[in-house]
Design an enzyme around this catalytic site. Structure first.
Site, PDB file in Angstrom:
ATOM      1  N   CYS A  71       7.963   7.760 -23.484  1.00 41.48           N
ATOM      2  CA  CYS A  71       8.874   8.316 -24.451  1.00 41.48           C
ATOM      3  C   CYS A  71       8.177   9.136 -25.528  1.00 41.48           C
ATOM      4  O   CYS A  71       8.814   9.522 -26.489  1.00 41.48           O
ATOM      5  CB  CYS A  71       9.623   7.172 -25.082  1.00 41.48           C
ATOM      6  SG  CYS A  71       8.526   5.852 -25.609  1.00 41.48           S
TER       7      CYS A  71
HETATM    8  C1  SAM Z   1       7.739   2.515 -22.331  1.00 44.30           C
HETATM    9  S1  SAM Z   1       6.347   1.929 -21.468  1.00 44.30           S
HETATM   10  C2  SAM Z   1       7.060   0.820 -20.312  1.00 44.30           C
HETATM   11  C3  SAM Z   1       7.263  -0.565 -20.815  1.00 44.30           C
HETATM   12  C4  SAM Z   1       7.630  -1.591 -19.795  1.00 44.30           C
HETATM   13  N1  SAM Z   1       8.806  -1.256 -19.050  1.00 44.30           N
HETATM   14  C5  SAM Z   1       7.818  -2.957 -20.444  1.00 44.30           C
HETATM   15  O1  SAM Z   1       8.950  -3.348 -20.667  1.00 44.30           O
HETATM   16  O2  SAM Z   1       6.797  -3.609 -20.751  1.00 44.30           O
HETATM   17  C6  SAM Z   1       5.932   3.290 -20.433  1.00 44.30           C
HETATM   18  C7  SAM Z   1       4.786   3.019 -19.465  1.00 44.30           C
HETATM   19  O3  SAM Z   1       4.633   4.130 -18.585  1.00 44.30           O
HETATM   20  C8  SAM Z   1       3.268   4.161 -18.178  1.00 44.30           C
HETATM   21  N2  SAM Z   1       2.991   5.485 -17.595  1.00 44.30           N
HETATM   22  C9  SAM Z   1       2.938   6.683 -18.231  1.00 44.30           C
HETATM   23  N3  SAM Z   1       2.685   7.672 -17.369  1.00 44.30           N
HETATM   24  C10 SAM Z   1       2.569   7.095 -16.135  1.00 44.30           C
HETATM   25  C11 SAM Z   1       2.317   7.590 -14.850  1.00 44.30           C
HETATM   26  N4  SAM Z   1       2.125   8.905 -14.642  1.00 44.30           N
HETATM   27  N5  SAM Z   1       2.253   6.727 -13.825  1.00 44.30           N
HETATM   28  C12 SAM Z   1       2.442   5.392 -14.025  1.00 44.30           C
HETATM   29  N6  SAM Z   1       2.686   4.860 -15.241  1.00 44.30           N
HETATM   30  C13 SAM Z   1       2.762   5.700 -16.291  1.00 44.30           C
HETATM   31  C14 SAM Z   1       2.514   3.860 -19.475  1.00 44.30           C
HETATM   32  O4  SAM Z   1       1.215   3.379 -19.191  1.00 44.30           O
HETATM   33  C15 SAM Z   1       3.431   2.825 -20.126  1.00 44.30           C
HETATM   34  O5  SAM Z   1       2.988   1.511 -19.868  1.00 44.30           O
END
Ligand code: SAM
Length: 313
Positions: A71
């Site tokens: 985000c």
């Molecule tokens: C808002 S957090 C998610 C939180 C999670 N759903 C929770 O409740 O704990 C967004 C996540 O997306 C991951 N992320 C960002 N870009 C990514 C990518 N290209 N591939 C995989 N994960 C990614 C980040 O590392 C981060 O942990």
């Protein structure tokens, strides 16, 4: 048990909610190693695929797909640039949706997406998911209204596959002044924890930007939003109150020890029970705050998942 696949799973806030709602999370994915470590220390039964989502080519069958793509583009604290690549990660979610064709999906994201200059991104997402064959609904929910001791407004996008012929209804608030139960307070969730947990909180100065707004809530209130950046973490209620001096200038009302929430308190305020933090190498203090602040409060995700119609047989 119906099966769920989770993307952008972080340390497992969303997935703890999905599991509590009665699903078996058969696969999770994130690219952050410490998020994986925390996840597996707490939810060991899930097959956690570590790596960039764009490299993941196969997904197991599942009835539910959940994902909270990042985000930074929209959040209050992040760089507000609607054109960054990070804002197109929903297309990776849509790719999984096309591949798996689950009966339902749930997405969570920051509520800033409904603001005028980002609205086109939200509309793109709704369009892409609708064209994938789903009836899509979106609503901003406040975690405090679902039993979490925190003001945290997030947008949820929920889709039900067209052939089911059903419409999703968001869960009604369960906590608050007009509800059966009052809002949960800081006292309830962190009241019995040590008052000065040395080494578990970010202890750098309160610079002018930190003191440009009120960062403190009292013991009998809900917390301000738990963020991923420890510098901006709200104050623990044992800290002196802040008084407004002038526009964007706040000052402690009196002398006394003041500190931010520890990462362990932040996890409680997010609605985790006693989240385990493994001592793996990348698990620095900041990283602990990051994975906790990025998480979706499990009770909120649980409420959204429980409101799905019974379509699993
Ligand atoms: C808002 S957090 C998610 C939180 C999670 N759903 C929770 O409740 O704990 C967004 C996540 O997306 C991951 N992320 C960002 N870009 C990514 C990518 N290209 N591939 C995989 N994960 C990614 C980040 O590392 C981060 O942990």
């Amino acid at each position: 048990m119906p099966k769920a696949v989770s993307l952008f799973s972080g340390c497992g806030g969303s997935d703890a909610g999905v599991i509590a709602a009665g699903f078996d999370v058969v696969m999770a994915n994130d690219k952050l190693p410490y998020a994986r470590d925390v996840y597996l220390a707490n939810l060991p039964a899930t097959d956690y695929v570590l790596g960039d989502i764009s490299k993941v080519k196969e997904f197991p069958n599942s009835e539910l797909l959940v994902g909270c793509y990042p985000c930074q583009g929209f959040s209050q604290g992040g760089v507000r640039d609607p054109s960054r690549r990070i804002n197109t990660l929903y297309l990776e979610f849509a790719r999984a949706l096309h591949t798996i064709r689950p009966k339902a999906f749930i997405v969570e994201n920051v509520s800033g997406m409904v603001r005028k200059n980002f609205k086109h991104l939200l509309e793109d997402q709704l369009k892409v998911f609708t064209e994938a064959g789903y009836r899509v609904k979106a609503e901003v929910l406040n975690a405090a209204n679902y039993g979490v001791a925190q003001e945290r407004r997030r947008i949820f996008i929920v889709g039900l596959r067209n052939d089911l012929g059903l419409e999703y209804k968001f869960p009604l608030p369960t906590h608050g002044p007009d509800q059966m139960q009052p809002h949960a307070s800081l006292r309830e969730v962190i009241g019995e924890l040590p008052e000065w947990p040395e080494g578990e909180f970010y202890d750098l100065d309160f610079h002018w930007y930190y003191l440009s707004r009120d960062r403190r809530r009292g013991w009998d209130q809900t917390s301000k939003t738990i963020v991923a950046n420890p510098r901006h973490m709200p104050l623990h209620p044992a800290s002196p109150p802040l008084n407004k001096i002038e526009h964007n200038v706040w000052q402690f009302a009196h002398e006394g020890r003041a500190r931010r929430f520890s990462y362990r308190e932040a996890a409680r305020i997010q609605g985790f029970g006693n989240l385990q933090f493994p001592d793996t190498a990348p698990g620095s203090l900041n990283m602990r705050y990051t994975v906790v602040g990025n998480a979706v409060p499990p009770p909120l995700f649980e409420a959204v998942a429980r409101a799905l119609p019974a379509i699993w047989d």
